[in-house]
Design an enzyme around this catalytic site. Sequence first.
Site, PDB file in Angstrom:
ATOM      1  N   GLU A 169       0.897  -1.166   0.000  1.00 58.88           N
ATOM      2  CA  GLU A 169       0.000   0.000   0.000  1.00 58.88           C
ATOM      3  C   GLU A 169       0.934   1.214   0.000  1.00 58.88           C
ATOM      4  O   GLU A 169       1.132   1.834  -1.041  1.00 58.88           O
ATOM      5  CB  GLU A 169      -0.903  -0.009   1.241  1.00 58.88           C
ATOM      6  CG  GLU A 169      -1.851   1.196   1.324  1.00 58.88           C
ATOM      7  CD  GLU A 169      -2.594   1.309   2.664  1.00 58.88           C
ATOM      8  OE1 GLU A 169      -2.129   0.754   3.679  1.00 58.88           O
ATOM      9  OE2 GLU A 169      -3.643   2.008   2.693  1.00 58.88           O
ATOM     10  N   ASP A 220     -12.209  -0.874   2.807  1.00 62.52           N
ATOM     11  CA  ASP A 220     -11.148  -0.579   3.777  1.00 62.52           C
ATOM     12  C   ASP A 220     -11.693   0.076   5.058  1.00 62.52           C
ATOM     13  O   ASP A 220     -11.891  -0.615   6.057  1.00 62.52           O
ATOM     14  CB  ASP A 220     -10.061   0.287   3.131  1.00 62.52           C
ATOM     15  CG  ASP A 220      -8.688   0.116   3.762  1.00 62.52           C
ATOM     16  OD1 ASP A 220      -8.545  -0.728   4.661  1.00 62.52           O
ATOM     17  OD2 ASP A 220      -7.744   0.825   3.338  1.00 62.52           O
TER      18      ASP A 220
HETATM   19  N1  HPA Z   1      -3.752   0.460   6.044  1.00 63.66           N
HETATM   20  C1  HPA Z   1      -3.102   0.071   7.145  1.00 63.66           C
HETATM   21  N2  HPA Z   1      -3.668  -0.018   8.324  1.00 63.66           N
HETATM   22  C2  HPA Z   1      -4.952   0.280   8.440  1.00 63.66           C
HETATM   23  C3  HPA Z   1      -5.676   0.687   7.342  1.00 63.66           C
HETATM   24  C4  HPA Z   1      -5.051   0.780   6.081  1.00 63.66           C
HETATM   25  O1  HPA Z   1      -5.629   1.144   5.041  1.00 63.66           O
HETATM   26  N3  HPA Z   1      -6.943   0.915   7.796  1.00 63.66           N
HETATM   27  C5  HPA Z   1      -6.956   0.625   9.109  1.00 63.66           C
HETATM   28  N4  HPA Z   1      -5.754   0.246   9.514  1.00 63.66           N
HETATM   29 ZN    ZN Z   2      -6.793  -1.930   5.310  1.00 62.76          ZN
END
Ligand code: HPA
Ligand code: ZN
Length: 338
Positions: free
Chosen positions: A201, A279
């Site tokens: 990510e 998410d």
């Molecule tokens: N990424 C990483 N940690 C997280 C996320 C995310 O999108 N949402 C909640 N905790």
């Molecule tokens: Zn996440």
Amino acid sequence: MTDSLTGLIRELPKTELHLHIEGTFDPELMFEIAQRNDVSLPYESVDEIRAAYEFENLQSFLDLYYAGATVLQTQRDFHDLTWSYLQKMKTENVRHVEIFFDPQTHTDRGVPFSEVVEGIYGALNDAHGRLGVSSGLILCFLRHLSEEAAFDTLEQALPYKDWITAVGLDSAEAGHPPSKFENVFKACRDEGFLAVAHAGEEGPAEYIRQALDLLKVRRIDHGVRCTEDPQLVRRLKQEQIPLTVCPLSNVKLRIFDQLTDHNLKKLLDTGLCVMINSDDPAYFGGYLQQNYIETAEALSLNKNDIVQLARNSFIASFLTSEDKQQHLADIDRIAARH
Ligand code: HPA
Ligand code: ZN
């Protein structure tokens, strides 16, 4: 986009595989629970909370997300939060969800693990009976904390092992590689938990490789930075390792500047097992259906793309193959009518 594609999105049976339950905390419910628990929020109104949701990056989001979660204190709070999400999913034709929860966000403030898991699991159980929405529960370790802290959380989870399908890894990615959690993931797999992990990510493609090779995950959460490593992309395709992609989240957290820049369609066209997820929908501007609609519009997805995304959501789930076949047959029937 045509009404027909929007109608298809609404009607298709769907699953959600990348959803943080603490990320479904809508401002209205946050206010209500804050009042009930006599917790003061640094906001005057629901609108003020919403206005605060402008993020520079993952960390600036996490700061608000963890602050919001402090309102949650009792089993009832966790039940209400989860039930509210599941009721919404019912209206969107979501048939199955595999949701993350972050126990350390709560146990580190003195909320017992039992209050958290019993509240969430109770709502999941009610939803199965009353709404016909099935589910799995995924315990996420916070990667900005130590592996020792994760081992401590695993210990607390063991009495609830039958309620928890898998373990995951979330929170601040950069500087906290999967390798940091190799031992605890091994212990979890030995206990019978499946494994998933956020990777690629904000972190590099190398973290996706580590999640696969060191943590032995069944799915990668996000994974959109895989394209920086063409050999990895070939592997993800060949092994059909699912990527739980979250388009609106990626724009809100500036992984992509705009939705039209998102690589979901390229990944789909390459033959990767990708699907759409929300998410943290209360923070990122839309629940699952909204993610489908806005992404379809921005990337000019066609009917086949949308059907494939819905099919992938079931294929990538931890449902039994019989259950998957049933849902996939339903998808094909509905797609044939459109
Ligand atoms: N990424 C990483 N940690 C997280 C996320 C995310 O999108 N949402 C909640 N905790
Ligand atoms: Zn996440």
